[in-house]
Design a protein around this motif. Structure first.
Motif, PDB file in Angstrom:
ATOM      1  N   ALA A 357       0.831  -1.208   0.000  1.00 26.53           N
ATOM      2  CA  ALA A 357       0.000   0.000   0.000  1.00 26.53           C
ATOM      3  C   ALA A 357       0.870   1.265   0.000  1.00 26.53           C
ATOM      4  O   ALA A 357       0.563   2.257  -0.682  1.00 26.53           O
ATOM      5  CB  ALA A 357      -0.931  -0.001   1.210  1.00 26.53           C
ATOM      6  N   LEU A 358       1.978   1.219   0.758  1.00 23.00           N
ATOM      7  CA  LEU A 358       2.879   2.376   0.825  1.00 23.00           C
ATOM      8  C   LEU A 358       3.474   2.690  -0.540  1.00 23.00           C
ATOM      9  O   LEU A 358       3.454   3.842  -0.996  1.00 23.00           O
ATOM     10  CB  LEU A 358       4.007   2.085   1.823  1.00 23.00           C
ATOM     11  CG  LEU A 358       5.070   3.174   1.997  1.00 23.00           C
ATOM     12  CD1 LEU A 358       4.458   4.425   2.595  1.00 23.00           C
ATOM     13  CD2 LEU A 358       6.205   2.662   2.892  1.00 23.00           C
ATOM     14  N   TRP A 359       3.989   1.663  -1.248  1.00 16.97           N
ATOM     15  CA  TRP A 359       4.595   1.898  -2.555  1.00 16.97           C
ATOM     16  C   TRP A 359       3.551   2.312  -3.594  1.00 16.97           C
ATOM     17  O   TRP A 359       3.850   3.057  -4.521  1.00 16.97           O
ATOM     18  CB  TRP A 359       5.334   0.657  -3.039  1.00 16.97           C
ATOM     19  CG  TRP A 359       6.422   0.146  -2.132  1.00 16.97           C
ATOM     20  CD1 TRP A 359       6.748  -1.157  -1.896  1.00 16.97           C
ATOM     21  CD2 TRP A 359       7.353   0.904  -1.337  1.00 16.97           C
ATOM     22  NE1 TRP A 359       7.781  -1.254  -1.008  1.00 16.97           N
ATOM     23  CE2 TRP A 359       8.191  -0.013  -0.654  1.00 16.97           C
ATOM     24  CE3 TRP A 359       7.545   2.274  -1.128  1.00 16.97           C
ATOM     25  CZ2 TRP A 359       9.197   0.398   0.215  1.00 16.97           C
ATOM     26  CZ3 TRP A 359       8.559   2.678  -0.260  1.00 16.97           C
ATOM     27  CH2 TRP A 359       9.366   1.749   0.393  1.00 16.97           C
ATOM     28  N   ASP A 360       2.318   1.852  -3.423  1.00 14.58           N
ATOM     29  CA  ASP A 360       1.257   2.212  -4.371  1.00 14.58           C
ATOM     30  C   ASP A 360       0.829   3.665  -4.246  1.00 14.58           C
ATOM     31  O   ASP A 360       0.388   4.275  -5.218  1.00 14.58           O
ATOM     32  CB  ASP A 360       0.033   1.308  -4.176  1.00 14.58           C
ATOM     33  CG  ASP A 360       0.236  -0.081  -4.749  1.00 14.58           C
ATOM     34  OD1 ASP A 360       1.187  -0.263  -5.536  1.00 14.58           O
ATOM     35  OD2 ASP A 360      -0.554  -0.992  -4.397  1.00 14.58           O
ATOM     36  N   HIS A 361       0.971   4.239  -3.044  1.00 21.47           N
ATOM     37  CA  HIS A 361       0.430   5.585  -2.796  1.00 21.47           C
ATOM     38  C   HIS A 361       1.490   6.660  -2.547  1.00 21.47           C
ATOM     39  O   HIS A 361       1.173   7.840  -2.520  1.00 21.47           O
ATOM     40  CB  HIS A 361      -0.529   5.537  -1.601  1.00 21.47           C
ATOM     41  CG  HIS A 361      -1.755   4.713  -1.844  1.00 21.47           C
ATOM     42  ND1 HIS A 361      -1.839   3.379  -1.500  1.00 21.47           N
ATOM     43  CD2 HIS A 361      -2.943   5.023  -2.424  1.00 21.47           C
ATOM     44  CE1 HIS A 361      -3.030   2.905  -1.834  1.00 21.47           C
ATOM     45  NE2 HIS A 361      -3.719   3.867  -2.399  1.00 21.47           N
ATOM     46  N   TRP A 362       2.755   6.254  -2.358  1.00 22.79           N
ATOM     47  CA  TRP A 362       3.815   7.236  -2.084  1.00 22.79           C
ATOM     48  C   TRP A 362       4.403   7.707  -3.412  1.00 22.79           C
ATOM     49  O   TRP A 362       5.173   7.012  -4.054  1.00 22.79           O
ATOM     50  CB  TRP A 362       4.884   6.579  -1.218  1.00 22.79           C
ATOM     51  CG  TRP A 362       5.944   7.538  -0.726  1.00 22.79           C
ATOM     52  CD1 TRP A 362       6.036   8.870  -0.962  1.00 22.79           C
ATOM     53  CD2 TRP A 362       7.069   7.212   0.102  1.00 22.79           C
ATOM     54  NE1 TRP A 362       7.132   9.404  -0.357  1.00 22.79           N
ATOM     55  CE2 TRP A 362       7.790   8.406   0.306  1.00 22.79           C
ATOM     56  CE3 TRP A 362       7.534   6.034   0.671  1.00 22.79           C
ATOM     57  CZ2 TRP A 362       8.946   8.441   1.065  1.00 22.79           C
ATOM     58  CZ3 TRP A 362       8.686   6.083   1.428  1.00 22.79           C
ATOM     59  CH2 TRP A 362       9.380   7.259   1.634  1.00 22.79           C
ATOM     60  N   LYS A 363       4.023   8.923  -3.793  1.00 19.74           N
ATOM     61  CA  LYS A 363       4.437   9.445  -5.103  1.00 19.74           C
ATOM     62  C   LYS A 363       5.912   9.799  -5.148  1.00 19.74           C
ATOM     63  O   LYS A 363       6.584   9.582  -6.154  1.00 19.74           O
ATOM     64  CB  LYS A 363       3.588  10.672  -5.457  1.00 19.74           C
ATOM     65  CG  LYS A 363       2.118  10.346  -5.692  1.00 19.74           C
ATOM     66  CD  LYS A 363       1.332  11.587  -6.097  1.00 19.74           C
ATOM     67  CE  LYS A 363      -0.138  11.237  -6.331  1.00 19.74           C
ATOM     68  NZ  LYS A 363      -0.934  12.425  -6.711  1.00 19.74           N
ATOM     69  N   GLY A 364       6.444  10.365  -4.084  1.00 20.12           N
ATOM     70  CA  GLY A 364       7.841  10.791  -4.092  1.00 20.12           C
ATOM     71  C   GLY A 364       8.757   9.805  -3.392  1.00 20.12           C
ATOM     72  O   GLY A 364       9.750  10.201  -2.762  1.00 20.12           O
ATOM     73  N   GLN A 365       8.466   8.515  -3.514  1.00 13.28           N
ATOM     74  CA  GLN A 365       9.235   7.503  -2.790  1.00 13.28           C
ATOM     75  C   GLN A 365      10.683   7.430  -3.281  1.00 13.28           C
ATOM     76  O   GLN A 365      10.982   7.784  -4.425  1.00 13.28           O
ATOM     77  CB  GLN A 365       8.570   6.139  -2.942  1.00 13.28           C
ATOM     78  CG  GLN A 365       8.483   5.639  -4.354  1.00 13.28           C
ATOM     79  CD  GLN A 365       7.701   4.333  -4.445  1.00 13.28           C
ATOM     80  OE1 GLN A 365       8.280   3.256  -4.355  1.00 13.28           O
ATOM     81  NE2 GLN A 365       6.385   4.438  -4.610  1.00 13.28           N
ATOM     82  N   PRO A 366      11.604   6.975  -2.431  1.00 11.90           N
ATOM     83  CA  PRO A 366      13.021   6.893  -2.819  1.00 11.90           C
ATOM     84  C   PRO A 366      13.233   5.900  -3.958  1.00 11.90           C
ATOM     85  O   PRO A 366      12.417   5.003  -4.192  1.00 11.90           O
ATOM     86  CB  PRO A 366      13.713   6.405  -1.548  1.00 11.90           C
ATOM     87  CG  PRO A 366      12.715   6.486  -0.458  1.00 11.90           C
ATOM     88  CD  PRO A 366      11.366   6.494  -1.074  1.00 11.90           C
ATOM     89  N   SER A 367      14.358   6.056  -4.635  1.00 10.88           N
ATOM     90  CA  SER A 367      14.733   5.093  -5.673  1.00 10.88           C
ATOM     91  C   SER A 367      15.210   3.808  -5.008  1.00 10.88           C
ATOM     92  O   SER A 367      15.362   3.736  -3.779  1.00 10.88           O
ATOM     93  CB  SER A 367      15.851   5.664  -6.542  1.00 10.88           C
ATOM     94  OG  SER A 367      17.007   5.906  -5.756  1.00 10.88           O
ATOM     95  N   ALA A 368      15.482   2.786  -5.819  1.00 13.43           N
ATOM     96  CA  ALA A 368      15.944   1.501  -5.282  1.00 13.43           C
ATOM     97  C   ALA A 368      17.194   1.650  -4.405  1.00 13.43           C
ATOM     98  O   ALA A 368      17.243   1.067  -3.302  1.00 13.43           O
ATOM     99  CB  ALA A 368      16.189   0.514  -6.418  1.00 13.43           C
ATOM    100  N   PRO A 369      18.231   2.406  -4.820  1.00  9.96           N
ATOM    101  CA  PRO A 369      19.404   2.556  -3.947  1.00  9.96           C
ATOM    102  C   PRO A 369      19.051   3.200  -2.604  1.00  9.96           C
ATOM    103  O   PRO A 369      19.616   2.841  -1.569  1.00  9.96           O
ATOM    104  CB  PRO A 369      20.344   3.455  -4.762  1.00  9.96           C
ATOM    105  CG  PRO A 369      19.936   3.239  -6.177  1.00  9.96           C
ATOM    106  CD  PRO A 369      18.459   3.028  -6.142  1.00  9.96           C
ATOM    107  N   GLY A 370      18.115   4.161  -2.621  1.00  9.18           N
ATOM    108  CA  GLY A 370      17.692   4.803  -1.381  1.00  9.18           C
ATOM    109  C   GLY A 370      16.999   3.822  -0.447  1.00  9.18           C
ATOM    110  O   GLY A 370      17.202   3.843   0.773  1.00  9.18           O
ATOM    111  N   LYS A 371      16.166   2.954  -1.007  1.00 11.87           N
ATOM    112  CA  LYS A 371      15.480   1.938  -0.200  1.00 11.87           C
ATOM    113  C   LYS A 371      16.479   0.924   0.361  1.00 11.87           C
ATOM    114  O   LYS A 371      16.350   0.485   1.512  1.00 11.87           O
ATOM    115  CB  LYS A 371      14.413   1.236  -1.036  1.00 11.87           C
ATOM    116  CG  LYS A 371      13.244   2.145  -1.417  1.00 11.87           C
ATOM    117  CD  LYS A 371      12.308   1.480  -2.408  1.00 11.87           C
ATOM    118  CE  LYS A 371      11.195   2.430  -2.823  1.00 11.87           C
ATOM    119  NZ  LYS A 371      10.333   1.862  -3.884  1.00 11.87           N
ATOM    120  N   PHE A 372      17.469   0.559  -0.447  1.00 13.49           N
ATOM    121  CA  PHE A 372      18.512  -0.359   0.035  1.00 13.49           C
ATOM    122  C   PHE A 372      19.262   0.259   1.205  1.00 13.49           C
ATOM    123  O   PHE A 372      19.572  -0.419   2.188  1.00 13.49           O
ATOM    124  CB  PHE A 372      19.498  -0.674  -1.097  1.00 13.49           C
ATOM    125  CG  PHE A 372      19.159  -1.906  -1.883  1.00 13.49           C
ATOM    126  CD1 PHE A 372      20.028  -2.979  -1.936  1.00 13.49           C
ATOM    127  CD2 PHE A 372      17.962  -2.008  -2.574  1.00 13.49           C
ATOM    128  CE1 PHE A 372      19.726  -4.121  -2.658  1.00 13.49           C
ATOM    129  CE2 PHE A 372      17.645  -3.137  -3.303  1.00 13.49           C
ATOM    130  CZ  PHE A 372      18.535  -4.206  -3.350  1.00 13.49           C
TER     131      PHE A 372
END
Length: 498
Positions: A357-372
C-alpha cells in the motif's frame, strides 16, 4: 491457452494450478524451516540431551554455510530446468531429494547422516526453489492482471508453511506434548515430521500437477544439444577434479576438516559473483548502457549481501541468544527457543500488505538505492537493539523475549525495503544476454552474505555478545549511510531504470 487461463478462477479467483504450487511450496517451506528451527540445537546439544555434541562455534558456522550452499545450488537448479528436464520434473526431483534429506536426519546415524542430509537438501532445494516460482508465472498470460495478486498469494503460502513449522517440529521433538522422551529431546522425531511434510507436498504436487499445471512445464525452455553439452561435461569434470585434488592435498597435510571445507565454500560463494560481474562487464553481448546498469548493480549487490548476513542470522546467532539468554515464558505461557523462528515469516505476512500500500500511494518515494540504504540501516539497528540487554543487565542472566521480538520486527522492515525491491531491480538492470544469470546474482547475494556469516558467527558467544552485535550492526549502518551519498551516482548509472 491464454483464454483458458483467464477463465480459470477455481482457486479464489486464480488459476487452479496456483493451488498446486501454493501447497507444494507451503509444505516444502514447512519441512525446511521446521528442520532449521531445531538443527542448530541438534548439532551442539550434548549427546546425553539427544544432540551430536559439536562445538557451538562449529555448529553455528555449519548452519550459516548450509544456507549459503542452498542459494549457490539455485544456480544449478535453474540451469537444469532451462536446459535439461523442464521445471515440473526438476521440482519433483528436488522435492524427492529434500524428503530423503529429512529422512536421513530422522535416523540415528550421527554426524555422517547430518552431512548426507545437508547434501541432499542443498541439491533438492536448489532444484525446487527457483523453478516453482517460474511455474507460477507460467500460469498467467502476459496480459493477465491477476499475476501480481497470484504471486502475493503464493508468497503467503511460503510464509504460512515457514510460520507453522517452528511450532510443529519442536513440538514433535519434545514428545508431542506428552514428554515421551524424558528430560531430553528426540530431534529425530522432529526431523521425521519435516520429512512427512515434504511427502505431503510431493503427493499433492504429483497428483494435482498432472491436471492443473501447464504442459509447457514438462519441457526445458532452451533444451541443450549434444554440441553444447560437451563443454559443460568437460568443465564439470575439470571442476570436480580440481575439488578432489584440493581435498586430497588437505587430507595429505592432515587439514581435511569441516572448518577448512567451510573456508573453501566461503571462497567459492564470494568468487562466483565476482566472476559473473567480470564476465558481464567484459562481454561483447552487453551494450554500453547495459554495462552501466551492471556497474550500478554492484553496490546494491554488496548491500544485499550485508543485509542477508544479518537477516539470515535468525537461525544462528539469534537462535543461540534465544536458547541461552532469553526467558522462555510470558506469564504462564511457556515456549521453546526454536519457536522464535516463526517471527520472520509472521512479520513478513503482517508487513507485506502495509508496504504494498505504501509503494502504491507514495508518489515521491526513494529510488531503489535509497530503499537499500534504509534497509541496511534497519538491519543494523536490529543488531544494535540486541546489544542493549547485555549493556543494561550484563550477559550472565536471562532477559525478556521481547528483545528478540523487537529485533526481528526491525530487520523485517529492512527486508521489505531490500528483498522485493531487489528482485524487481535485478530484472530491470539485467542485460538482455544475461537475464537468467542476473537473476542468479540475486540468490548469490544471499549466498555470499551467509558465507561471510559462516566466518564471523564463530566469534559469537554469550561472553562477547555486546561487541559482536555492535560491530556487525555498525558495519551495516555505516555502509547504509555511505550508500546514501552515492544514491544519485548509482541512479545515474542505472540509466533510466527507477
Amino acid at each position: 491457452m491464454d483464454k483458458e487461463k483467464k477463465l480459470d478462477t477455481a482457486f479464489f479467483g486464480q488459476p487452479r494450478g496456483l493451488s498446486t504450487l501454493f501447497f507444494t511450496e507451503m509444505w516444502e517451506r514447512f519441512s525446511y524451516y521446521g528442520m532449521r528451527a531445531i538443527l542448530l540445537f541438534y548439532m551442539y546439544y550434548a549427546v546425553t540431551k539427544g544432540g551430536l555434541g559439536m562445538n557451538q562455534s562449529t555448529a553455528a558456522s555449519i548452519m550459516a554455510i548450509y544456507g549459503s550452499l542452498v542459494y549457490l545450488a539455485t544456480v544449478v537448479g535453474g540451469w537444469l530446468s532451462d536446459r535439461v528436464w523442464g521445471s515440473r520434473k526438476t521440482v519433483f526431483i528436488g522435492g524427492v531429494l529434500i524428503m530423503f534429506g529429512h529422512i536421513a536426519l530422522s535416523l540415528p546415524f550421527g554426524v555422517s547422516a547430518l552431512y548426507v542430509s545437508i547434501a541432499l537438501i542443498v541439491c533438492g532445494t536448489g532444484m525446487l526453489k527457483p523453478n516453482v516460482s517460474e511455474m507460477v508465472g507460467g500460469l498467467y498470460s502476459e496480459e493477465d492482471k491477476r499475476r501480481d495478486s497470484g504471486f502475493s498469494m503464493f508468497v503467503f503460502g511460503i510464509n504460512l508453511g515457514a510460520a507453522v513449522a517452528p511450532w510443529a517440529v519442536p513440538w514433535a521433538a519434545n514428545g508431542f506434548g506428552f514428554h515421551l522422551f524424558g528430560s531430553g529431546m528426540n530431534f529425530h522425531a522432529g526431523f521425521s515430521l519435516a520429512a512427512i511434510g515434504m511427502f505431503f507436498g510431493l503427493l499433492q504436487y504429483s497428483l494435482d500437477g498432472r491436471k492443473y499445471l501447464s504442459k509447457d512445464s514438462l519441457y526445458p525452455n532452451d533444451p541443450i544439444d549434444k554440441e553444447s553439452l560437451r563443454p559443460v561435461i568437460i568443465w564439470t569434470i575439470v571442476g570436480l577434479a580440481v575439488l578432489v585434488v584440493v581435498l586430497g592435498l588437505l587430507a595429505a597435510m592432515g587439514q581435511l576438516n569441516i572448518t577448512n571445507i567451510i573456508n573453501i565454500i566461503t571462497v567459492i560463494a564470494i568468487a562466483l559473483p565476482i566472476y559473473y560481474f567480470i564476465m558481464m562487464l567484459n562481454s561483447k553481448k552487453v551494450t554500453k548502457i547495459e554495462k552501466s546498469r551492471v556497474l550500478a548493480y554492484i553496490p546494491l549487490f554488496i548491500a544485499a549481501a550485508i543485509f542477508w548476513a544479518i537477516e539470515e542470522s535468525g537461525s544462528v546467532v539469534l537462535a543461540l541468544f534465544a536458547e541461552q539468554r532469553t526467558v522462555l515464558h510470558i506469564g504462564g505461557w511457556h515456549f521453546a527457543a526454536a519457536n522464535f523462528q516463526t517471527l520472520n515469516p509472521l512479520f513478513i505476512m503482517i508487513l507485506t500488505p502495509v508496504f504494498v500500500a505504501l509503494w502504491d500511494h507514495w508518489k515521491g518515494q526513494p529510488s531503489a538505492p535509497g530503499k537499500f540504504s534504509a534497509g541496511l540501516v534497519f538491519a543494523g539497528l536490529s543488531y544494535i537493539l540486541m546489544a542493549l540487554p547485555g549493556m543494561f543487565y550484563g550477559t550472565a542472566g536471562r532477559v525478556s523475549p521481547f528483545w528478540l521480538v523487537g529485533s526481528w520486527f526491525i530487520v523485517e522492515i529492512g527486508e521489505m525495503l531490500v528483498s522485493p525491491i531487489g528482485l524487481s531491480v535485478t530484472t530491470k538492470l539485467a542485460p538482455k544476454a544475461f537475464k537468467s544469470q542476473m537473476m542468479s546474482m540475486w540468490f548469490l547475494a544471499d549466498s555470499a552474505g551467509q558465507a561471510v556469516n559462516a566466518q564471523i558467527v564463530k566469534y559469537y558467544s554469550t561472553a562477547n555478545e555486546v561487541p559482536y552485535f555492535l560491530a556487525v550492526g555498525l558495519v551495516s549502518i555505516v555502509f547504509g549511510v555511505i550508500l546514501v551519498f552515492f544514491v544519485k551516482k548509482i541512479h545515474g548509472l542505472m540509466d533510466g531504470v527507477d
